[in-house]
Scaffold this motif. Structure first.
Motif, PDB file in Angstrom:
ATOM      1  N   LYS A   1      -0.344   3.030 -27.735  1.00 29.05           N
ATOM      2  CA  LYS A   1       0.946   2.489 -28.170  1.00 29.05           C
ATOM      3  C   LYS A   1       2.080   3.112 -27.381  1.00 29.05           C
ATOM      4  N   ALA A   2       3.175   2.376 -27.305  1.00 32.72           N
ATOM      5  CA  ALA A   2       4.338   2.656 -26.463  1.00 32.72           C
ATOM      6  C   ALA A   2       4.594   4.135 -26.150  1.00 32.72           C
ATOM      7  N   LYS A   3       5.044   4.899 -27.114  1.00 30.73           N
ATOM      8  CA  LYS A   3       5.456   6.274 -26.834  1.00 30.73           C
ATOM      9  C   LYS A   3       4.261   7.176 -26.511  1.00 30.73           C
ATOM     10  N   ASN A   4       3.117   6.879 -27.059  1.00 32.51           N
ATOM     11  CA  ASN A   4       1.936   7.707 -26.840  1.00 32.51           C
ATOM     12  C   ASN A   4       0.963   7.093 -25.842  1.00 32.51           C
ATOM     13  N   ALA A   5       1.417   6.107 -25.088  1.00 37.05           N
ATOM     14  CA  ALA A   5       0.533   5.424 -24.135  1.00 37.05           C
ATOM     15  C   ALA A   5       0.112   6.366 -23.006  1.00 37.05           C
ATOM     16  N   THR A   6      -1.086   6.169 -22.547  1.00 31.64           N
ATOM     17  CA  THR A   6      -1.622   6.905 -21.411  1.00 31.64           C
ATOM     18  C   THR A   6      -1.788   5.932 -20.257  1.00 31.64           C
ATOM     19  N   LEU A   7      -1.440   6.375 -19.071  1.00 27.89           N
ATOM     20  CA  LEU A   7      -1.651   5.547 -17.893  1.00 27.89           C
ATOM     21  C   LEU A   7      -3.027   5.849 -17.321  1.00 27.89           C
ATOM     22  N   LEU A   8      -3.789   4.797 -17.091  1.00 29.48           N
ATOM     23  CA  LEU A   8      -5.078   4.927 -16.421  1.00 29.48           C
ATOM     24  C   LEU A   8      -5.036   4.083 -15.163  1.00 29.48           C
ATOM     25  N   PHE A   9      -5.777   4.516 -14.160  1.00 30.06           N
ATOM     26  CA  PHE A   9      -5.773   3.871 -12.865  1.00 30.06           C
ATOM     27  C   PHE A   9      -7.187   3.500 -12.481  1.00 30.06           C
ATOM     28  N   ASP A  10      -7.380   2.248 -12.074  1.00 29.33           N
ATOM     29  CA  ASP A  10      -8.667   1.806 -11.535  1.00 29.33           C
ATOM     30  C   ASP A  10      -8.726   2.351 -10.111  1.00 29.33           C
ATOM     31  N   LEU A  11      -9.658   3.239  -9.850  1.00 24.96           N
ATOM     32  CA  LEU A  11      -9.715   3.920  -8.562  1.00 24.96           C
ATOM     33  C   LEU A  11      -9.844   2.948  -7.397  1.00 24.96           C
ATOM     34  N   ASP A  12     -10.612   1.880  -7.550  1.00 30.39           N
ATOM     35  CA  ASP A  12     -10.748   0.881  -6.482  1.00 30.39           C
ATOM     36  C   ASP A  12      -9.416   0.185  -6.204  1.00 30.39           C
ATOM     37  N   GLU A  13      -8.663  -0.131  -7.258  1.00 31.05           N
ATOM     38  CA  GLU A  13      -7.350  -0.770  -7.089  1.00 31.05           C
ATOM     39  C   GLU A  13      -6.386   0.168  -6.376  1.00 31.05           C
ATOM     40  N   VAL A  14      -6.441   1.447  -6.714  1.00 34.36           N
ATOM     41  CA  VAL A  14      -5.561   2.426  -6.081  1.00 34.36           C
ATOM     42  C   VAL A  14      -5.875   2.529  -4.587  1.00 34.36           C
ATOM     43  N   ILE A  15      -7.150   2.596  -4.254  1.00 38.24           N
ATOM     44  CA  ILE A  15      -7.549   2.691  -2.847  1.00 38.24           C
ATOM     45  C   ILE A  15      -7.082   1.456  -2.077  1.00 38.24           C
ATOM     46  N   LYS A  16      -7.251   0.274  -2.666  1.00 36.53           N
ATOM     47  CA  LYS A  16      -6.789  -0.959  -2.015  1.00 36.53           C
ATOM     48  C   LYS A  16      -5.269  -0.934  -1.825  1.00 36.53           C
ATOM     49  N   ALA A  17      -4.536  -0.444  -2.819  1.00 37.49           N
ATOM     50  CA  ALA A  17      -3.077  -0.373  -2.733  1.00 37.49           C
ATOM     51  C   ALA A  17      -2.643   0.590  -1.633  1.00 37.49           C
ATOM     52  N   ILE A  18      -3.355   1.708  -1.494  1.00 40.15           N
ATOM     53  CA  ILE A  18      -3.040   2.677  -0.443  1.00 40.15           C
ATOM     54  C   ILE A  18      -3.267   2.042   0.927  1.00 40.15           C
ATOM     55  N   GLU A  19      -4.400   1.357   1.079  1.00 38.01           N
ATOM     56  CA  GLU A  19      -4.708   0.706   2.354  1.00 38.01           C
ATOM     57  C   GLU A  19      -3.660  -0.355   2.696  1.00 38.01           C
ATOM     58  N   LYS A  20      -3.241  -1.113   1.694  1.00 35.87           N
ATOM     59  CA  LYS A  20      -2.224  -2.150   1.906  1.00 35.87           C
ATOM     60  C   LYS A  20      -0.905  -1.513   2.334  1.00 35.87           C
ATOM     61  N   LYS A  21      -0.525  -0.425   1.679  1.00 24.31           N
ATOM     62  CA  LYS A  21       0.727   0.256   2.015  1.00 24.31           C
ATOM     63  C   LYS A  21       0.668   0.811   3.433  1.00 24.31           C
ATOM     64  N   LYS A  22      -0.471   1.350   3.830  1.00 25.71           N
ATOM     65  CA  LYS A  22      -0.622   1.866   5.197  1.00 25.71           C
ATOM     66  C   LYS A  22      -0.456   0.749   6.211  1.00 25.71           C
ATOM     67  N   GLU A  23      -1.035  -0.425   5.918  1.00 32.15           N
ATOM     68  CA  GLU A  23      -0.932  -1.571   6.829  1.00 32.15           C
ATOM     69  C   GLU A  23       0.523  -2.032   6.970  1.00 32.15           C
ATOM     70  N   GLN A  24       1.261  -1.982   5.875  1.00 29.59           N
ATOM     71  CA  GLN A  24       2.656  -2.432   5.899  1.00 29.59           C
ATOM     72  C   GLN A  24       3.546  -1.489   6.686  1.00 29.59           C
ATOM     73  N   THR A  25       3.174  -0.215   6.763  1.00 24.67           N
ATOM     74  CA  THR A  25       4.014   0.752   7.444  1.00 24.67           C
ATOM     75  C   THR A  25       3.708   0.867   8.937  1.00 24.67           C
ATOM     76  N   LYS A  26       2.693   0.140   9.416  1.00 24.17           N
ATOM     77  CA  LYS A  26       2.348   0.177  10.842  1.00 24.17           C
ATOM     78  C   LYS A  26       3.325  -0.618  11.658  1.00 24.17           C
TER      79      LYS A  26
END
Length: 65
Positions: free
Chosen positions: A40-65
């Motif tokens: 719930k809102a104030k007590n919410a925890t953020l979780l990250f799908d590791l595969d999604e994070v890796i894809k996002a990092i790769e995408k960001k690297k491509e954009q900065t080239k």
């Protein structure tokens, strides 16, 4: 294949070792790194799908080239 969800602490210790917690929060807010709220809102925890994070990092690297 099952998804592997990790905490912010895991990302800061193992993936983004030179990134501050504030920067990671900003990336989540900007949509650079996808996150999933659990709980719930104030007590919410953020979780990250590791595969999604890796894809996002790769995408960001491509954009900065």
């Amino acid at each position: 294949m099952s998804k592997r969800y990790v905490t912010m602490e895991y990302l800061l210790k193992n993936v983004f070792v030179n990134i501050s917690r504030g920067t990671l929060y900003r990336w989540v807010k900007e949509g650079t790194i996808p996150a999933h709220k659990v709980g719930k809102a104030k007590n919410a925890t953020l979780l990250f799908d590791l595969d999604e994070v890796i894809k996002a990092i790769e995408k960001k690297k491509e954009q900065t080239k």
